[in-house]
Each structure stands twice: as C-alpha cells, then as structure tokens.
Design an enzyme around this catalytic site. Structure first.
Site, PDB file in Angstrom:
ATOM      1  N   CYS A 162      -1.925  -1.332   7.194  1.00 27.83           N
ATOM      2  CA  CYS A 162      -1.246  -0.034   7.287  1.00 27.83           C
ATOM      3  C   CYS A 162      -1.469   0.605   8.655  1.00 27.83           C
ATOM      4  CB  CYS A 162      -1.715   0.891   6.173  1.00 27.83           C
ATOM      5  SG  CYS A 162      -1.121   0.347   4.557  1.00 27.83           S
TER       6      CYS A 162
ATOM      7  N   CYS B 186       0.816  -1.209   0.000  1.00 28.71           N
ATOM      8  CA  CYS B 186       0.000   0.000   0.000  1.00 28.71           C
ATOM      9  C   CYS B 186       0.853   1.263   0.000  1.00 28.71           C
ATOM     10  CB  CYS B 186      -0.889   0.041   1.237  1.00 28.71           C
ATOM     11  SG  CYS B 186      -2.121  -1.265   1.312  1.00 28.71           S
TER      12      CYS B 186
ATOM     13  N   GLU C 294       0.508   3.867   1.890  1.00 27.81           N
ATOM     14  CA  GLU C 294       0.830   4.335   3.244  1.00 27.81           C
ATOM     15  C   GLU C 294       2.098   3.676   3.768  1.00 27.81           C
ATOM     16  OE1 GLU C 294      -2.017   3.237   2.067  1.00 27.81           O
ATOM     17  OE2 GLU C 294      -3.762   4.076   3.101  1.00 27.81           O
TER      18      GLU C 294
HETATM   19  N1  THU Z   1      -4.295   0.217  -1.130  1.00 21.72           N
HETATM   20  C1  THU Z   1      -3.490   1.185  -0.607  1.00 21.72           C
HETATM   21  O1  THU Z   1      -2.480   1.572  -1.213  1.00 21.72           O
HETATM   22  N2  THU Z   1      -3.822   1.708   0.607  1.00 21.72           N
HETATM   23  C2  THU Z   1      -4.904   1.319   1.351  1.00 21.72           C
HETATM   24  O2  THU Z   1      -5.067   1.776   2.462  1.00 21.72           O
HETATM   25  C3  THU Z   1      -5.850   0.346   0.795  1.00 21.72           C
HETATM   26  C4  THU Z   1      -5.490  -0.293  -0.482  1.00 21.72           C
HETATM   27  C5  THU Z   1      -3.946  -0.357  -2.432  1.00 21.72           C
HETATM   28  C6  THU Z   1      -3.530  -1.799  -2.383  1.00 21.72           C
HETATM   29  C7  THU Z   1      -3.853  -2.253  -3.783  1.00 21.72           C
HETATM   30  O3  THU Z   1      -2.770  -1.924  -4.619  1.00 21.72           O
HETATM   31  C8  THU Z   1      -5.039  -1.397  -4.184  1.00 21.72           C
HETATM   32  O4  THU Z   1      -5.055  -0.297  -3.284  1.00 21.72           O
HETATM   33  C9  THU Z   1      -6.378  -2.112  -4.118  1.00 21.72           C
HETATM   34  O5  THU Z   1      -6.565  -2.726  -2.917  1.00 21.72           O
END
Ligand code: THU
Length: 134
Positions: free
Chosen positions: A89, A53, A55
């Site tokens: 996260c 993610c 974050e």
């Molecule tokens: N994702 C994030 O980057 N942050 C979050 O808090 C939730 C999900 C990303 C992970 C994945 O690449 C995409 O969003 C779909 O879940």
C-alpha cells in the site's frame, strides 16, 4: 488538519470489510484534491494472495472518479498500537503522492500521525534518481 471526517469514513468502511479468513477488518479513507473523501475496506479471497487492503481499495475508488492527488489518509484497525499501512500500500500510494499525511488509529482512540515519506522514504520510481530512466 481535521481528521474526524476521515476517521468516520474509515470506521464506516471497516464495518463492511470482507475478512472471513484473517478476521482482521481494516477501513481506510483518503481525502482528495477536491475535498472529497473516498473509503475502502479490505476484501479477502479464498486464494490468500488475492486479498486487497483497505488502503488500496480506498485509493482505487478515488482514482476511479478521475482524482489523482491524495491529501491525507486515515486507517482504522483494531490493533494496539494502531497498524500502519503495509508495504504494498505504501508503494501504491507513492504512485500518486510524494508525501502524504497518514493517521492510523483504532476504536479505542489511540492515534499515531505519520506520513508516507516517513513510512516509505525510498519508493521505487521509474523517474527517480536511482532508476534506469534517471
Ligand atoms: N490489511 C489491510 O487492509 N491493510 C494493511 O495495511 C495491512 C493488512 C488487510 C489485508 C488482509 O485482509 C488483512 O488485513 C490481514 O492481513
């Protein structure tokens, strides 16, 4: 709290997201104890569980420079209402902050201000009151 520099950094990072599988781009930016801002985007993989993610990438970038105390976090997604950080996260952030102001927003300008304590009131801790170490 002036969120604008964090939102700008998170928005710029979001444009670099590598999300060919979900097509869901996320950008995050964290303000650290020395005033520096570190940004990250989500980076996916053909093995879905290897996606990282935005974050966690932002926090890792900051910690990798020797900083350890996040002061604020902004997250940008296209979601309406704006998406909050996932559970992984939240726990990762809790490693470095007991509480943390968090702003989630989207390009349309919707904003929600929350905090790590609100999103994760009972983080796992090896030294916390409910842990084996006491
Ligand atoms: N994702 C994030 O980057 N942050 C979050 O808090 C939730 C999900 C990303 C992970 C994945 O690449 C995409 O969003 C779909 O879940």
């Amino acid at each position: 709290m002036d969120w604008e520099p964090l939102i700008a950094a998170a928005t710029a990072a979001r444009a670099k997201a590598y999300a060919p599988y979900s097509r869901f781009a996320v950008g995050a930016a964290v303000l650290m104890e020395d005033g520096s801002i570190h940004a990250g985007a989500n980076v996916e993989n053909c093995i879905p569980s290897l996606a990282v993610c935005a974050e966690r990438n932002a926090l890792a970038a900051a910690v990798s420079t020797g900083l350890r105390r996040p002061q604020a976090l902004a997250v940008v997604t296209e979601m309406s209402p704006p998406a909050r950080p996932c559970g992984l996260c939240r726990q990762t952030l809790a490693e470095f902050a007991q509480d943390l102001p968090i702003l989630v927003t989207n390009p349309g300008g919707e904003r929600e201000e929350t905090s790590l304590a609100e999103l994760l009131p009972y983080p796992f801790s090896l030294t916390g009151p409910f842990s084996a170490k006491g």
